[in-house]
Write a protein that holds these residues in place. Structure first.
Motif, PDB file in Angstrom:
ATOM      1  N   PRO A 274      -5.719  21.156 -36.938  1.00 49.46           N
ATOM      2  CA  PRO A 274      -6.583  21.292 -35.756  1.00 49.46           C
ATOM      3  C   PRO A 274      -7.408  20.037 -35.501  1.00 49.46           C
ATOM      4  CG  PRO A 274      -7.616  22.339 -37.635  1.00 49.46           C
ATOM      5  CD  PRO A 274      -6.276  21.846 -38.115  1.00 49.46           C
ATOM      6  N   MET A 275      -8.047  19.991 -34.313  1.00 51.59           N
ATOM      7  CA  MET A 275      -8.996  18.918 -34.019  1.00 51.59           C
ATOM      8  C   MET A 275     -10.132  18.971 -35.038  1.00 51.59           C
ATOM      9  SD  MET A 275      -9.390  18.674 -29.897  1.00 51.59           S
ATOM     10  CE  MET A 275     -10.091  20.306 -29.724  1.00 51.59           C
ATOM     11  N   GLY A 276     -10.583  17.806 -35.447  1.00 55.16           N
ATOM     12  CA  GLY A 276     -11.665  17.753 -36.412  1.00 55.16           C
ATOM     13  C   GLY A 276     -11.212  17.805 -37.851  1.00 55.16           C
ATOM     14  N   SER A 277      -9.924  17.951 -38.064  1.00 51.40           N
ATOM     15  CA  SER A 277      -9.438  17.970 -39.448  1.00 51.40           C
ATOM     16  C   SER A 277      -9.694  16.620 -40.112  1.00 51.40           C
ATOM     17  CB  SER A 277      -7.932  18.261 -39.474  1.00 51.40           C
ATOM     18  OG  SER A 277      -7.392  18.009 -40.759  1.00 51.40           O
ATOM     19  N   PRO A 278     -10.172  16.621 -41.366  1.00 49.59           N
ATOM     20  CA  PRO A 278     -10.461  15.368 -42.065  1.00 49.59           C
ATOM     21  C   PRO A 278      -9.251  14.794 -42.813  1.00 49.59           C
ATOM     22  CG  PRO A 278     -11.193  17.184 -43.410  1.00 49.59           C
ATOM     23  CD  PRO A 278     -10.606  17.790 -42.163  1.00 49.59           C
ATOM     24  N   ASN A 279      -8.085  15.382 -42.605  1.00 48.78           N
ATOM     25  CA  ASN A 279      -6.914  14.994 -43.386  1.00 48.78           C
ATOM     26  C   ASN A 279      -6.244  13.735 -42.828  1.00 48.78           C
ATOM     27  OD1 ASN A 279      -6.491  17.255 -45.479  1.00 48.78           O
ATOM     28  ND2 ASN A 279      -6.872  18.356 -43.577  1.00 48.78           N
ATOM     29  N   TYR A 280      -6.845  12.589 -43.135  1.00 51.09           N
ATOM     30  CA  TYR A 280      -6.287  11.289 -42.787  1.00 51.09           C
ATOM     31  C   TYR A 280      -6.020  10.529 -44.077  1.00 51.09           C
ATOM     32  CZ  TYR A 280      -8.074  11.972 -38.000  1.00 51.09           C
ATOM     33  OH  TYR A 280      -8.332  12.445 -36.740  1.00 51.09           O
ATOM     34  N   LYS A 281      -4.983   9.720 -44.059  1.00 49.72           N
ATOM     35  CA  LYS A 281      -4.700   8.903 -45.246  1.00 49.72           C
ATOM     36  C   LYS A 281      -3.828   7.722 -44.843  1.00 49.72           C
ATOM     37  CE  LYS A 281      -5.032   8.391 -49.803  1.00 49.72           C
ATOM     38  NZ  LYS A 281      -4.465   9.389 -50.726  1.00 49.72           N
ATOM     39  N   LEU A 282      -4.055   6.616 -45.507  1.00 48.06           N
ATOM     40  CA  LEU A 282      -3.343   5.385 -45.198  1.00 48.06           C
ATOM     41  C   LEU A 282      -2.873   4.755 -46.494  1.00 48.06           C
ATOM     42  CD1 LEU A 282      -2.769   3.304 -42.850  1.00 48.06           C
ATOM     43  CD2 LEU A 282      -5.011   2.340 -43.360  1.00 48.06           C
ATOM     44  N   THR A 283      -1.619   4.325 -46.531  1.00 49.16           N
ATOM     45  CA  THR A 283      -1.060   3.668 -47.713  1.00 49.16           C
ATOM     46  C   THR A 283      -0.402   2.365 -47.299  1.00 49.16           C
ATOM     47  OG1 THR A 283      -0.632   5.802 -48.771  1.00 49.16           O
ATOM     48  CG2 THR A 283       0.492   3.885 -49.690  1.00 49.16           C
ATOM     49  N   ARG A 284      -0.722   1.315 -48.003  1.00 42.33           N
ATOM     50  CA  ARG A 284      -0.177  -0.015 -47.703  1.00 42.33           C
ATOM     51  C   ARG A 284       0.749  -0.454 -48.840  1.00 42.33           C
ATOM     52  NH1 ARG A 284      -2.599  -5.444 -45.843  1.00 42.33           N
ATOM     53  NH2 ARG A 284      -1.406  -6.973 -47.023  1.00 42.33           N
ATOM     54  N   PHE A 285       1.896  -0.976 -48.473  1.00 47.33           N
ATOM     55  CA  PHE A 285       2.842  -1.528 -49.443  1.00 47.33           C
ATOM     56  C   PHE A 285       2.854  -3.042 -49.258  1.00 47.33           C
ATOM     57  CE2 PHE A 285       4.120   2.721 -48.245  1.00 47.33           C
ATOM     58  CZ  PHE A 285       4.305   3.342 -49.467  1.00 47.33           C
TER      59      PHE A 285
END
Length: 368
Positions: A274-285
């Protein structure tokens, strides 16, 4: 040079050296000229009296930005500016707008002392700079055109518009009017995103960014919330995306962009969140190893950039950077409708009406 005594008209009998009097007069004259020049300059915005106007009170951003500017007791307070006027706006056919505009309007008026005015023109006349924060991207082009008539610099919240064609028209109109603006996601300045983006001095070989992307009616399905993980992806990968492929289901989409140098950037858009979900993630190779995002952020760094922009009129994000991100999202939409076919960013920008000089490099021909 010898000092010659002269009498001061204001104090009979008092004498001061002529050279000292001349020096004081010179300093006063220079200071007066500088002050008048600054006041007459259209770029002059005093840091401590910058008046901000808001267009669109149907987004939580209107409340969150205002509390950081207008409440000195707030831990995230940003000095140098204050929201003084706003136009409520709102989209009656979009629940995400219609259900929230009254509440945010009351909060800004009653809690933060913001004057609610009846038109965008009235807001522009009362302020030094404008933030267009309407949650719905459809009215943004019309709202921008009204702000441009005032010549005031403005920040345009996401999504820039509800179509790539409108986005291109907005940039064309702003360039013709010679009015600076920028648009960006707050995630571009999240400490965790910046840490990943700067983990190595060499370009990332690849990156994966995931986050919520609930679908909002009347908008391309990645424009509304997918812009956040997409902008985080571009913050790491930089410019130079050539083409996009997309695989989609009802729950999520996987969008893979191919950058110059055969670098790959992947957006995993989770439609079920949903909107407002805090589930963000970033991975760099990278060449030295893998780096993962460890923390999030809030609106404060973005708002600092907005205020610095209003004072300097130098956008922290360029037209080319923003157009490339939305071309990426538009190419993903077209790839979805064509069963995962690779779509060129250059082609979607050209079809949207972008001038030739705005187009990115063409993808190289496939090797035989």
């Amino acid at each position: 040079m010898r000092d010659f005594p002269v009498s001061l008209l204001a104090s009979p009998g008092t004498q001061v050296p002529l050279c000292l009097m001349a020096a004081r007069h010179l300093r006063y004259t220079i200071a007066l000229i500088m002050a008048l020049t600054a006041m007459l300059s259209p770029h002059f915005l005093m840091a401590e009296n910058l008046r901000i106007g808001i267009v669109g009170l149907d987004s939580s951003h209107s409340e969150q930005f205002t509390l950081r500017l207008n409440d000195p007791a707030n831990p995230s307070h940003i000095p140098g500016a204050r929201v003084v006027a706003a136009y409520a706006g709102g989209s009656p056919d979009l629940p995400e707008s219609a259900n929230r505009v009254a509440g945010f309007t009351a909060t800004l008026k009653d809690k933060y002392g913001v004057q609610i005015l009846g038109s965008i023109t009235e807001v522009c006349a009362a302020v030094d700079a404008v933030m267009i924060l309407s949650v719905d991207g459809r009215p943004h082009l019309a709202q921008v055109r009204e702000v441009l008539l005032s010549g005031k610099p403005f920040f345009l919240d996401k999504p820039v518009a509800a179509s790539l064609k409108d986005i291109v028209e907005i940039y064309k109109a702003a360039e013709a009017a010679k009015v600076p603006f920028f648009s960006a996601s707050a995630m571009r300045w999240y400490p965790g995103v910046i840490e990943v983006a700067t983990a190595e001095t060499t370009p990332a070989l690849a990156a994966i960014s995931y986050g919520p992307a609930p679908i909002l009616p009347f908008h391309p399905d990645l424009y509304f919330y997918g812009i956040h993980p997409a902008e985080a992806l571009f913050t790491v990968m930089g410019s130079g995306c050539l083409e996009v492929r997309r695989t989609a289901s009802a729950a999520s989409s996987v969008v893979t962009g191919r950058w110059e140098g055969d670098r790959l950037g992947t957006l995993h858009a989770i439609h079920a969140l949903p909107m407002g979900s805090p589930n963000y993630k970033l991975t760099r190779f990278g060449q030295k190893g893998v780096v993962e995002q460890k923390n999030q952020g809030d609106y404060t760094p973005l708002l600092r950039e907005i205020i610095k922009f209003f004072q300097s009129r130098q956008p922290p994000v360029t037209r080319a950077q923003t157009l490339e991100i939305y071309a990426f999202l538009e190419a993903a939409e077209q790839s979805k409708s064509q069963n995962g076919k690779p779509i060129s960013l250059r082609d979607v920008l050209r079809k949207a009406g972008a001038p030739e000089e705005w187009l990115p490099e063409a993808p190289p021909a496939p090797k035989s």
